[in-house]
Scaffold this motif. Structure first.
Motif, PDB file in Angstrom:
ATOM      1  N   GLY A  66     -38.228  13.269  17.616  1.00 47.01           N
ATOM      2  CA  GLY A  66     -39.245  14.138  18.198  1.00 47.01           C
ATOM      3  C   GLY A  66     -40.130  13.452  19.220  1.00 47.01           C
TER       4      GLY A  66
ATOM      5  N   THR B 154     -30.633  20.064  16.472  1.00 49.61           N
ATOM      6  CA  THR B 154     -31.345  18.792  16.431  1.00 49.61           C
ATOM      7  C   THR B 154     -30.446  17.700  15.860  1.00 49.61           C
ATOM      8  OG1 THR B 154     -32.221  19.267  14.221  1.00 49.61           O
ATOM      9  CG2 THR B 154     -33.619  19.862  16.103  1.00 49.61           C
TER      10      THR B 154
ATOM     11  N   THR C 175     -30.577  13.990  13.555  1.00 44.95           N
ATOM     12  CA  THR C 175     -31.371  13.146  12.671  1.00 44.95           C
ATOM     13  C   THR C 175     -30.623  11.834  12.481  1.00 44.95           C
ATOM     14  OG1 THR C 175     -30.351  14.086  10.679  1.00 44.95           O
ATOM     15  CG2 THR C 175     -32.469  15.024  11.387  1.00 44.95           C
TER      16      THR C 175
END
Length: 122
Positions: free
Chosen positions: A36, A53, A55
């Motif tokens: 982020g 997204t 991770t």
């Protein structure tokens, strides 16, 4: 266009440049594998298609999985390598910003068209 590939387990594999008019492969995305804050991620890096997204592991998890060999002489990156890495991160951030801006422009164009249509119907 810079794209990022993932395998059948949604694990990041590599990046590639393709033409802007090329078809996006099914196992790739334009979303850069960054956190982020725009920083890189530790392996394994996993793609989440439902949220669009990536991770990664925490630094502690990565260090535990990849212990340093005490007999290894760790080399520091050269100034050129550091500059190249910084350029790659900047390119990934800019690519992400362009994607967001393109989406915003498309939304504004649709809103503008809707407003014109609404104005004509009044």
């Amino acid at each position: 266009m810079l794209i990022y590939y993932y395998d059948e387990n949604n694990t990041y594999t590599h990046s590639d440049l393709i033409g802007d008019d090329a078809v996006m492969p099914a196992n790739a995305t334009k979303v850069a594998p960054l956190d982020g804050n725009g920083a890189g991620l530790y392996e394994p890096i996993i793609w989440h298609p439902e949220t669009q997204t990536w991770t990664g592991a925490t630094k502690e998890e990565y260090d535990t999985a990849h212990p340093a060999d005490p007999g290894t002489n760790i080399q520091q990156p050269t100034a050129d390598q550091t500059a190249q890495a910084q350029q790659m991160l900047t390119l990934a951030k800019l690519t992400n910003q362009v994607t967001l801006l393109q989406s915003t422009v498309a939304t504004l164009m649709l809103q503008n068209a809707a407003n014109k249509e609404e104005k004509q119907n009044v």
